[in-house]
Design a protein around this motif. Sequence first.
Motif, PDB file in Angstrom:
ATOM      1  N   LYS A  88     105.350  45.894  10.222  1.00  0.00           N
ATOM      2  CA  LYS A  88     106.374  45.778  11.268  1.00  0.00           C
ATOM      3  C   LYS A  88     106.391  44.380  11.892  1.00  0.00           C
ATOM      4  O   LYS A  88     106.634  44.206  13.085  1.00  0.00           O
ATOM      5  N   ASP A  89     106.113  43.383  11.054  1.00  0.00           N
ATOM      6  CA  ASP A  89     106.126  41.984  11.484  1.00  0.00           C
ATOM      7  C   ASP A  89     107.441  41.362  11.013  1.00  0.00           C
ATOM      8  O   ASP A  89     107.516  40.742   9.940  1.00  0.00           O
ATOM      9  N   ALA A  90     108.479  41.536  11.818  1.00  0.00           N
ATOM     10  CA  ALA A  90     109.816  41.071  11.450  1.00  0.00           C
ATOM     11  C   ALA A  90     109.873  39.563  11.252  1.00  0.00           C
ATOM     12  O   ALA A  90     110.538  39.080  10.329  1.00  0.00           O
ATOM     13  N   ASN A  91     109.171  38.826  12.104  1.00  0.00           N
ATOM     14  CA  ASN A  91     109.190  37.359  11.977  1.00  0.00           C
ATOM     15  C   ASN A  91     108.585  36.908  10.657  1.00  0.00           C
ATOM     16  O   ASN A  91     109.121  36.029   9.984  1.00  0.00           O
ATOM     17  N   MET A  92     107.462  37.517  10.285  1.00  0.00           N
ATOM     18  CA  MET A  92     106.818  37.161   9.020  1.00  0.00           C
ATOM     19  C   MET A  92     107.685  37.578   7.842  1.00  0.00           C
ATOM     20  O   MET A  92     107.834  36.831   6.874  1.00  0.00           O
ATOM     21  N   ALA A  93     108.267  38.770   7.907  1.00  0.00           N
ATOM     22  CA  ALA A  93     109.141  39.239   6.825  1.00  0.00           C
ATOM     23  C   ALA A  93     110.313  38.283   6.655  1.00  0.00           C
ATOM     24  O   ALA A  93     110.678  37.938   5.529  1.00  0.00           O
ATOM     25  N   GLU A  94     110.891  37.844   7.765  1.00  0.00           N
ATOM     26  CA  GLU A  94     112.005  36.895   7.697  1.00  0.00           C
ATOM     27  C   GLU A  94     111.560  35.572   7.080  1.00  0.00           C
ATOM     28  O   GLU A  94     112.240  35.028   6.205  1.00  0.00           O
ATOM     29  N   GLU A  95     110.426  35.062   7.530  1.00  0.00           N
ATOM     30  CA  GLU A  95     109.924  33.793   6.991  1.00  0.00           C
ATOM     31  C   GLU A  95     109.660  33.898   5.486  1.00  0.00           C
ATOM     32  O   GLU A  95     110.032  33.007   4.712  1.00  0.00           O
ATOM     33  N   LEU A  96     109.032  34.986   5.071  1.00  0.00           N
ATOM     34  CA  LEU A  96     108.735  35.183   3.656  1.00  0.00           C
ATOM     35  C   LEU A  96     110.008  35.350   2.840  1.00  0.00           C
ATOM     36  O   LEU A  96     110.100  34.843   1.717  1.00  0.00           O
ATOM     37  N   ALA A  97     110.994  36.054   3.389  1.00  0.00           N
ATOM     38  CA  ALA A  97     112.271  36.216   2.692  1.00  0.00           C
ATOM     39  C   ALA A  97     112.970  34.863   2.543  1.00  0.00           C
ATOM     40  O   ALA A  97     113.535  34.562   1.485  1.00  0.00           O
ATOM     41  N   ARG A  98     112.923  34.049   3.576  1.00  0.00           N
ATOM     42  CA  ARG A  98     113.520  32.699   3.499  1.00  0.00           C
ATOM     43  C   ARG A  98     112.844  31.868   2.404  1.00  0.00           C
ATOM     44  O   ARG A  98     113.502  31.182   1.634  1.00  0.00           O
ATOM     45  N   GLU A  99     111.516  31.928   2.377  1.00  0.00           N
ATOM     46  CA  GLU A  99     110.774  31.196   1.345  1.00  0.00           C
ATOM     47  C   GLU A  99     111.147  31.701  -0.044  1.00  0.00           C
ATOM     48  O   GLU A  99     111.306  30.909  -0.973  1.00  0.00           O
ATOM     49  N   HIS A 100     111.266  33.011  -0.183  1.00  0.00           N
ATOM     50  CA  HIS A 100     111.622  33.608  -1.469  1.00  0.00           C
ATOM     51  C   HIS A 100     113.000  33.113  -1.911  1.00  0.00           C
ATOM     52  O   HIS A 100     113.176  32.701  -3.060  1.00  0.00           O
ATOM     53  N   ILE A 101     113.953  33.111  -1.006  1.00  0.00           N
ATOM     54  CA  ILE A 101     115.297  32.628  -1.327  1.00  0.00           C
ATOM     55  C   ILE A 101     115.261  31.149  -1.695  1.00  0.00           C
ATOM     56  O   ILE A 101     115.909  30.728  -2.658  1.00  0.00           O
ATOM     57  N   LEU A 102     114.487  30.370  -0.963  1.00  0.00           N
ATOM     58  CA  LEU A 102     114.350  28.945  -1.279  1.00  0.00           C
ATOM     59  C   LEU A 102     113.785  28.746  -2.680  1.00  0.00           C
ATOM     60  O   LEU A 102     114.278  27.925  -3.455  1.00  0.00           O
ATOM     61  N   HIS A 103     112.786  29.535  -3.031  1.00  0.00           N
ATOM     62  CA  HIS A 103     112.187  29.425  -4.372  1.00  0.00           C
ATOM     63  C   HIS A 103     113.199  29.810  -5.453  1.00  0.00           C
ATOM     64  O   HIS A 103     113.244  29.181  -6.510  1.00  0.00           O
ATOM     65  N   VAL A 104     114.001  30.840  -5.182  1.00  0.00           N
ATOM     66  CA  VAL A 104     115.037  31.238  -6.135  1.00  0.00           C
ATOM     67  C   VAL A 104     116.027  30.091  -6.318  1.00  0.00           C
ATOM     68  O   VAL A 104     116.391  29.737  -7.442  1.00  0.00           O
ATOM     69  N   MET A 105     116.453  29.494  -5.205  1.00  0.00           N
ATOM     70  CA  MET A 105     117.418  28.390  -5.275  1.00  0.00           C
ATOM     71  C   MET A 105     116.834  27.195  -6.021  1.00  0.00           C
ATOM     72  O   MET A 105     117.512  26.569  -6.836  1.00  0.00           O
ATOM     73  N   GLN A 106     115.567  26.894  -5.776  1.00  0.00           N
ATOM     74  CA  GLN A 106     114.907  25.797  -6.485  1.00  0.00           C
ATOM     75  C   GLN A 106     114.832  26.087  -7.973  1.00  0.00           C
ATOM     76  O   GLN A 106     115.059  25.194  -8.803  1.00  0.00           O
ATOM     77  N   ASN A 107     114.533  27.317  -8.323  1.00  0.00           N
ATOM     78  CA  ASN A 107     114.460  27.695  -9.730  1.00  0.00           C
ATOM     79  C   ASN A 107     115.825  27.577 -10.401  1.00  0.00           C
ATOM     80  O   ASN A 107     115.933  27.089 -11.531  1.00  0.00           O
ATOM     81  N   LEU A 108     116.868  28.024  -9.706  1.00  0.00           N
ATOM     82  CA  LEU A 108     118.221  27.911 -10.258  1.00  0.00           C
ATOM     83  C   LEU A 108     118.614  26.444 -10.437  1.00  0.00           C
ATOM     84  O   LEU A 108     119.248  26.086 -11.426  1.00  0.00           O
ATOM     85  N   GLN A 109     118.217  25.606  -9.489  1.00  0.00           N
ATOM     86  CA  GLN A 109     118.514  24.177  -9.594  1.00  0.00           C
ATOM     87  C   GLN A 109     117.811  23.575 -10.809  1.00  0.00           C
ATOM     88  O   GLN A 109     118.372  22.778 -11.538  1.00  0.00           O
ATOM     89  N   LYS A 110     116.559  23.964 -11.007  1.00  0.00           N
ATOM     90  CA  LYS A 110     115.807  23.490 -12.179  1.00  0.00           C
ATOM     91  C   LYS A 110     116.515  23.885 -13.467  1.00  0.00           C
ATOM     92  O   LYS A 110     116.604  23.111 -14.409  1.00  0.00           O
ATOM     93  N   GLN A 111     117.011  25.126 -13.511  1.00  0.00           N
ATOM     94  CA  GLN A 111     117.715  25.613 -14.686  1.00  0.00           C
ATOM     95  C   GLN A 111     118.961  24.793 -14.936  1.00  0.00           C
ATOM     96  O   GLN A 111     119.264  24.432 -16.060  1.00  0.00           O
ATOM     97  N   GLU A 112     119.714  24.490 -13.864  1.00  0.00           N
ATOM     98  CA  GLU A 112     120.930  23.696 -14.017  1.00  0.00           C
ATOM     99  C   GLU A 112     120.587  22.295 -14.485  1.00  0.00           C
ATOM    100  O   GLU A 112     121.332  21.721 -15.293  1.00  0.00           O
TER     101      GLU A 112
END
Length: 115
Positions: A88-112
């Motif tokens: 029930k740590d909403a702040n941590m969940a949000e931070e981790l979700a942001r990091e996850h999205i950033l990693h996805v975006m970085q991976n997609l950029q690498k692919q491009e």
Amino acid sequence: ELDQLEEIILLSEFHMKRGGINSEQIAELDSRFHMVLYEACRSRLLSHVLTDFHKYVMMARKSSMVSEERARRSIREHKQILRAIRDKDANMAEELAREHILHVMQNLQKQEDTE
């Protein structure tokens, strides 16, 4: 929903150990993990926006294979997000979700960049 997310993570780990990144189950389980989260938000608008983003990610992933390292990292990130939600740590969940999205975006950029 939390139990569903945990089951998806356990199955993802099982398929990674069994078949590596070439396993179609990994992509399917990744999609299921995100869809459970989207439905859990109880917001049609947010769910729609997130689903559209995830469809884009899945299309990009199909056009260029994700590395086994990224798949393993993604599963670890999902576990951390689930742990924060269970705690029930909403702040941590949000931070981790942001990091996850950033990693996805970085991976997609690498692919491009490699295409």
